[in-house]
Design an enzyme around this catalytic site. Structure first.
Site, PDB file in Angstrom:
ATOM      1  CE  LYS A   1      -3.713   2.560   0.575  1.00 53.34           C
ATOM      2  NZ  LYS A   1      -3.052   3.818   0.246  1.00 53.34           N
TER       3      LYS A   1
ATOM      4  NE  ARG B   1      -5.759   3.825  -7.673  1.00 53.05           N
ATOM      5  CZ  ARG B   1      -6.900   3.290  -7.289  1.00 53.05           C
ATOM      6  NH1 ARG B   1      -7.442   3.630  -6.120  1.00 53.05           N
ATOM      7  NH2 ARG B   1      -7.510   2.395  -8.045  1.00 53.05           N
TER       8      ARG B   1
ATOM      9  CE  LYS C   1      -8.621   2.380   2.579  1.00 55.76           C
ATOM     10  NZ  LYS C   1      -8.615   3.731   1.995  1.00 55.76           N
TER      11      LYS C   1
END
Length: 558
Positions: free
Chosen positions: A258, A263, A426
């Site tokens: 992660k 993003r 996540k």
């Protein structure tokens, strides 16, 4: 008081012109007057059916809370201060009176309407194309004073009801219980198409307005993917502990780091044109010039999903260092050298005319691995784990590599733009985190007494309910430089000043970490975060994307 949801027969010859701003406002008020989704869809459908194509496109965008198509990079840059000053130019009102109204009504559009009701109303006359022309002018106008002048001219000619919903549009929230998905549903029902067909066309086109016109004319199936029109990102759901994984989906699991970056979506075509879009679908190509050469060298037309992160000596940089690269119009050569970046891609959504969203993640990954990725555009590492315990064991190594934690994905999953499901989860740090929005700020103490450093924050009541519910207050985690910058922003976007505490426009998104969630009668949410601290500012997220009360309850074990 909200209007009833009585349907207006816009197609009847004795009814008002449906293309007017007043007709839009009356329809919005009727939709706000019912909580039933089917009734909202029926009201929308009845209104849409009476509009010509060019106005249907505008109205569909407006009811999706957009003044421009999703792919359009323009913004109005109109907020509470500009609307307040414009109204005050027409109606005498003190600062205290305006603040009191804002707090009581909780909505800028409602405040504007109530103040304008004190003057004799003008005759309604604006059309939606006229309103769109105003929005185009506001987007092209620089400077707050010039925008206020434009708003004064418009408000002079608007009735209170017209002003209420035009102002709400400018603030980006109609607050009538609609989301884009409900607009899609209304179009599907009105024109007899499967909802999935409408949603798919809207995703490909990046414009609910064009989608509406295509739905009317039966041309949804001809919609094609357009590079350089970003699509919404598929999102992951948080899990608080590794043992939750086995209850989410069955193995095997695709496990990735992660990343602690932002993003991003990378579009490039065979001619070498390149664009990078953030999670908010804003183009940020200019912020990362060192990615351009390697990205342009990739073959054909491509749309990659991934993460931009700071990178030095084969290792990811902490987000605090990488954050220096964000929010800048230009990046100096010194900063380029100090904080270099890479684009790590983990998904391939489009390649050479083929849309891959409806292929499994395993198939998309296989296609991604065949690309000649190198240099500043690189492939994410993936580990295939056959059990939840094996997947969870990857957490500490990921943390040792400087990452936030793990992304764990179902290799059978399709790519679902804009959805946050259970097929991707996540697992971040040992402490849980939530994305929240700041609703109030307070002056600090000691050396921070000149800074607005204590932030009260909230989550959304639900995915389809934008009401904000406070869940805590944090005063640690940001640097003095960040606090100084945010202090100026909050001063300019204060709704009401109580002296030590200020209510502010809910636009600043934070990621906050905490120990546990516990019941609390102090907050309307019914919950409070124990020992919250700010992880980072999330300028890559919109307030509409923050976590909901459901996520808080889930972390509380409810």
């Amino acid at each position: 008081m909200r209007s009833t949801s009585k349907r207006i027969n816009w197609s009847s010859s004795d009814m008002a012109d449906p293309t007017t701003l007043l007709a839009f406002a009356e329809t919005a008020a009727a939709i706000a007057g019912t909580s039933k989704k089917l009734e909202k869809a029926a009201l929308l459908g009845n209104y849409f059916a009476a509009l010509p194509d060019e106005v249907l496109a505008v109205a569909a965008r407006y009811f999706s809370e957009r003044v421009f198509p999703l792919y359009d990079q323009r913004t109005l840059n109109v907020g509470f201060a500009q609307l307040r000053d414009a109204v005050r130019a027409l109606v005498p009102a003190s600062d205290d009176e305006i603040r009191a109204l804002s707090v009581r009504l909780g909505d800028v559009g409602d405040m504007v309407a109530e103040l304008l009701a004190r003057r004799p109303p003008p005759a309604p006359g604006w059309t939606l194309p006229q309103l769109q022309a105003l929005f185009d002018e506001l987007a092209a106008t620089g400077g707050s004073k010039a925008k206020v002048q434009q708003l004064v001219a418009a408000l002079t000619e608007w009735t209170p009801l017209e002003a209420r919903y035009a102002s709400k549009l400018m603030m980006g929230e109609l607050r009538i219980g609609l989301r884009e998905g409900l607009v899609e549903d209304a179009l599907a029902r009105l024109y007899g198409h499967p909802l999935g067909e409408v949603s798919r066309a809207n995703m490909l086109l990046g414009d609910i307005g064009e989608t509406a016109v295509r739905a009317r004319h039966g041309t949804l199936s001809t919609a094609r993917m357009r590079l350089f029109h970003p699509i919404k990102f598929m999102l992951a759901s948080p899990i608080a502990a590794p043992d939750e994984l086995a209850q989410t989906f069955a193995p095997p699991y695709f496990v990735e780091d992660k990343y602690d970056g932002i993003r991003a979506q990378l579009h490039k075509d065979a001619s070498g044109r390149l664009a990078i879009f953030s999670r908010t679908l804003d183009e940020v190509s200019h912020r990362f010039p060192e990615l351009h050469s390697d990205a342009r060298g990739l073959p054909g037309d491509l749309l990659l999903d991934g993460e931009v992160l700071g990178w030095r000596d084969g290792r990811a940089l902490p987000f605090k260092e990488f954050q220096q690269r964000l929010g800048r119009k230009t990046v100096s050569p010194a900063l380029l050298g100090e904080v270099p970046v890479v684009f790590v891609t983990f998904d391939l959504l489009y390649a050479n005319g083929e849309l891959l969203l409806e292929r499994s993640l395993a198939e998309r990954r296989s296609a991604l691995e065949r690309l000649p990725l190198e240099g500043s555009v690189r492939l994410s590492e993936i580990r295939v784990c056959e059990s939840a315990d094996e997947a969870a064991a990857q957490f500490e190594p990921a943390r040792d590599r400087g990452q936030e934690g793990l992304m764990i994905k179902d290799p059978r999953s399709l790519y679902k733009p804009g959805r946050r499901g259970q097929e991707w989860v996540k697992l971040k740090r040992a402490l849980a985190t939530l994305d929240v929005v700041v609703t109030a700020v307070e002056w600090g103490h000691g050396r921070r007494r000149h800074l607005l450093s204590d932030y009260t924050f909230a989550v959304r009541a639900g995915e389809d309910e934008p009401t904000l519910l406070n869940v805590g207050k944090a005063y640690s985690g940001l640097t003095d430089a960040e606090l100084a910058e945010m202090t100026e922003w909050f001063k300019a976007h204060t709704i009401r000043d109580f002296g030590r505490v200020r209510l502010v426009e809910p636009r600043i998104v934070l990621e906050v970490a905490f120990d546990v969630v516990q019941p609390s009668p102090r907050h309307k949410s019914g919950y409070a975060l124990r020992f919250p601290r700010i992880v980072r500012l999330r300028d890559d997220k919109l307030p509409s994307e923050i976590d909901t009360l459901e996520a808080v309850k889930r972390l509380a074990g409810v």
